[in-house]
Design a protein around this motif. Structure first.
Motif, mmCIF file in Angstrom:
data_model
loop_
_atom_site.group_PDB
_atom_site.id
_atom_site.type_symbol
_atom_site.label_atom_id
_atom_site.label_comp_id
_atom_site.label_asym_id
_atom_site.label_seq_id
_atom_site.Cartn_x
_atom_site.Cartn_y
_atom_site.Cartn_z
ATOM 1 N N SER A 1 0.853 -1.182 0.000
ATOM 2 C CA SER A 1 0.000 0.000 0.000
ATOM 3 C C SER A 1 0.892 1.236 0.000
ATOM 4 C CB SER A 1 -0.896 0.017 1.236
ATOM 5 O OG SER A 1 -1.822 -1.036 1.201
ATOM 6 N N THR A 2 0.537 2.203 -0.840
ATOM 7 C CA THR A 2 1.389 3.381 -1.002
ATOM 8 C C THR A 2 0.649 4.665 -0.632
ATOM 9 O OG1 THR A 2 0.773 3.571 -3.327
ATOM 10 C CG2 THR A 2 2.753 2.296 -2.809
ATOM 11 N N ASN A 3 1.449 5.653 -0.308
ATOM 12 C CA ASN A 3 0.911 6.965 0.033
ATOM 13 C C ASN A 3 1.894 8.014 -0.488
ATOM 14 O OD1 ASN A 3 -0.971 8.736 1.503
ATOM 15 N ND2 ASN A 3 0.813 9.196 2.750
ATOM 16 N N TYR A 4 1.356 9.127 -1.016
ATOM 17 C CA TYR A 4 2.215 10.153 -1.603
ATOM 18 C C TYR A 4 1.827 11.538 -1.098
ATOM 19 C CZ TYR A 4 3.410 6.514 -4.975
ATOM 20 O OH TYR A 4 3.832 5.347 -5.561
ATOM 21 N N ALA A 5 2.817 12.391 -1.003
ATOM 22 C CA ALA A 5 2.541 13.796 -0.762
ATOM 23 C C ALA A 5 1.838 14.370 -1.991
ATOM 24 C CB ALA A 5 3.845 14.548 -0.509
ATOM 25 N N ASP A 6 0.970 15.324 -1.767
ATOM 26 C CA ASP A 6 0.221 15.910 -2.879
ATOM 27 C C ASP A 6 1.151 16.498 -3.931
ATOM 28 O OD1 ASP A 6 -2.544 17.200 -0.857
ATOM 29 O OD2 ASP A 6 -2.197 15.229 -1.755
ATOM 30 N N SER A 7 2.279 17.008 -3.508
ATOM 31 C CA SER A 7 3.199 17.691 -4.423
ATOM 32 C C SER A 7 3.868 16.751 -5.408
ATOM 33 C CB SER A 7 4.265 18.439 -3.630
ATOM 34 O OG SER A 7 4.985 17.543 -2.803
ATOM 35 N N VAL A 8 3.833 15.438 -5.135
ATOM 36 C CA VAL A 8 4.521 14.495 -6.028
ATOM 37 C C VAL A 8 3.577 13.485 -6.655
ATOM 38 C CG1 VAL A 8 6.600 14.734 -4.627
ATOM 39 C CG2 VAL A 8 5.104 12.757 -4.276
ATOM 40 N N LYS A 9 2.304 13.521 -6.305
ATOM 41 C CA LYS A 9 1.345 12.571 -6.871
ATOM 42 C C LYS A 9 1.317 12.672 -8.387
ATOM 43 C CE LYS A 9 -1.897 12.036 -3.028
ATOM 44 N NZ LYS A 9 -3.256 12.356 -2.495
ATOM 45 N N GLY A 10 1.354 11.499 -9.023
ATOM 46 C CA GLY A 10 1.348 11.458 -10.466
ATOM 47 C C GLY A 10 2.718 11.577 -11.093
ATOM 48 N N ARG A 11 3.715 11.947 -10.312
ATOM 49 C CA ARG A 11 5.086 12.087 -10.838
ATOM 50 C C ARG A 11 6.047 11.075 -10.211
ATOM 51 N NH1 ARG A 11 7.958 16.539 -9.843
ATOM 52 N NH2 ARG A 11 6.915 17.032 -7.862
ATOM 53 N N PHE A 12 5.853 10.762 -8.949
ATOM 54 C CA PHE A 12 6.747 9.845 -8.239
ATOM 55 C C PHE A 12 6.037 8.519 -8.003
ATOM 56 C CE2 PHE A 12 9.533 13.147 -5.775
ATOM 57 C CZ PHE A 12 9.775 13.810 -6.967
ATOM 58 N N THR A 13 6.824 7.450 -8.025
ATOM 59 C CA THR A 13 6.298 6.119 -7.737
ATOM 60 C C THR A 13 7.245 5.401 -6.793
ATOM 61 O OG1 THR A 13 5.274 5.984 -9.933
ATOM 62 C CG2 THR A 13 5.537 3.933 -8.702
ATOM 63 N N ILE A 14 6.705 4.921 -5.689
ATOM 64 C CA ILE A 14 7.497 4.147 -4.746
ATOM 65 C C ILE A 14 7.192 2.668 -4.959
ATOM 66 C CG2 ILE A 14 5.764 4.295 -2.894
ATOM 67 C CD1 ILE A 14 8.108 4.462 -0.891
ATOM 68 N N SER A 15 8.237 1.840 -4.866
ATOM 69 C CA SER A 15 8.062 0.400 -5.034
ATOM 70 C C SER A 15 9.109 -0.314 -4.183
ATOM 71 C CB SER A 15 8.196 -0.005 -6.502
ATOM 72 O OG SER A 15 9.482 0.324 -7.000
ATOM 73 N N ARG A 16 8.945 -1.612 -4.039
ATOM 74 C CA ARG A 16 9.888 -2.360 -3.218
ATOM 75 C C ARG A 16 10.122 -3.738 -3.807
ATOM 76 N NH1 ARG A 16 7.463 -2.424 2.580
ATOM 77 N NH2 ARG A 16 9.178 -3.868 2.995
ATOM 78 N N ASP A 17 11.321 -4.251 -3.549
ATOM 79 C CA ASP A 17 11.690 -5.611 -3.912
ATOM 80 C C ASP A 17 12.134 -6.279 -2.616
ATOM 81 O OD1 ASP A 17 12.887 -7.980 -4.730
ATOM 82 O OD2 ASP A 17 13.748 -7.087 -6.537
ATOM 83 N N ASN A 18 11.227 -7.024 -2.014
ATOM 84 C CA ASN A 18 11.530 -7.620 -0.714
ATOM 85 C C ASN A 18 12.658 -8.648 -0.786
ATOM 86 O OD1 ASN A 18 9.561 -6.088 0.633
ATOM 87 N ND2 ASN A 18 7.968 -7.573 0.112
ATOM 88 N N SER A 19 12.827 -9.264 -1.935
ATOM 89 C CA SER A 19 13.888 -10.261 -2.071
ATOM 90 C C SER A 19 15.275 -9.611 -2.016
ATOM 91 C CB SER A 19 13.736 -11.033 -3.369
ATOM 92 O OG SER A 19 13.963 -10.194 -4.501
ATOM 93 N N LYS A 20 15.323 -8.321 -2.339
ATOM 94 C CA LYS A 20 16.592 -7.583 -2.327
ATOM 95 C C LYS A 20 16.671 -6.603 -1.161
ATOM 96 C CE LYS A 20 17.202 -7.762 -7.348
ATOM 97 N NZ LYS A 20 17.378 -6.974 -8.593
ATOM 98 N N ASN A 21 15.649 -6.585 -0.311
ATOM 99 C CA ASN A 21 15.600 -5.611 0.793
ATOM 100 C C ASN A 21 15.841 -4.194 0.282
ATOM 101 O OD1 ASN A 21 15.012 -7.489 2.798
ATOM 102 N ND2 ASN A 21 17.166 -7.870 3.252
ATOM 103 N N THR A 22 15.205 -3.871 -0.810
ATOM 104 C CA THR A 22 15.435 -2.580 -1.461
ATOM 105 C C THR A 22 14.107 -1.902 -1.796
ATOM 106 O OG1 THR A 22 17.524 -3.343 -2.405
ATOM 107 C CG2 THR A 22 16.509 -1.402 -3.414
ATOM 108 N N VAL A 23 14.074 -0.606 -1.587
ATOM 109 C CA VAL A 23 12.917 0.213 -1.945
ATOM 110 C C VAL A 23 13.372 1.276 -2.929
ATOM 111 C CG1 VAL A 23 11.179 1.837 -1.090
ATOM 112 C CG2 VAL A 23 11.731 -0.214 0.223
#
Length: 121
Positions: free
Chosen positions: A56-78
């Motif tokens: 589940s993701t959440n974004y600041a209004d100033s970056v919505k539509g431009r930034f995307t957060i994602s994660r790869d749990n197998s690599k412990n990386t976001v």
């Protein structure tokens, strides 16, 4: 002990893109929620985006539509994919994570050292 290391920052022109990475290492059992924060000179640190263990993701209004957060749990990386960058996105970007350690499964909160993002023509 857990370390968070951010990478991927740099100098770009307005409209360009960057992808930040936050890699966790150390005594990790599980990484729960992770957030990307930023702090511009003279301003308070602010939450840019966050992601839960269940994606589940959440974004600041100033970056919505431009930034995307994602994660790869197998690599412990976001990751933080930043598109259509603006000069006002210029800041030091920090990764923050709630980590359950591998020893006693205790939950701790960690910060990375930050990576500079500069958007300028």
């Amino acid at each position: 002990q857990v370390q968070l290391v951010e990478s991927g920052g740099g100098l770009v022109q307005p409209g360009e893109s960057l992808r930040l990475s936050c890699a966790a290492s150390g005594s990790i059992f599980r990484i729960n929620a992770v957030g990307w924060y930023r702090q511009a000179p003279g301003k308070q640190r602010e939450l840019v985006a966050s992601i839960t263990r269940g994606d589940s993701t959440n974004y600041a209004d100033s970056v919505k539509g431009r930034f995307t957060i994602s994660r790869d749990n197998s690599k412990n990386t976001v990751y933080l994919q930043m598109n259509s960058l603006k000069p006002e996105d210029t800041a030091v970007y920090y990764c923050n994570a709630d980590v359950r350690n591998a020893a006693g499964y205790d939950l701790y909160n960690y910060w990375g050292q930050g990576t500079q993002v500069t958007v300028s023509s």
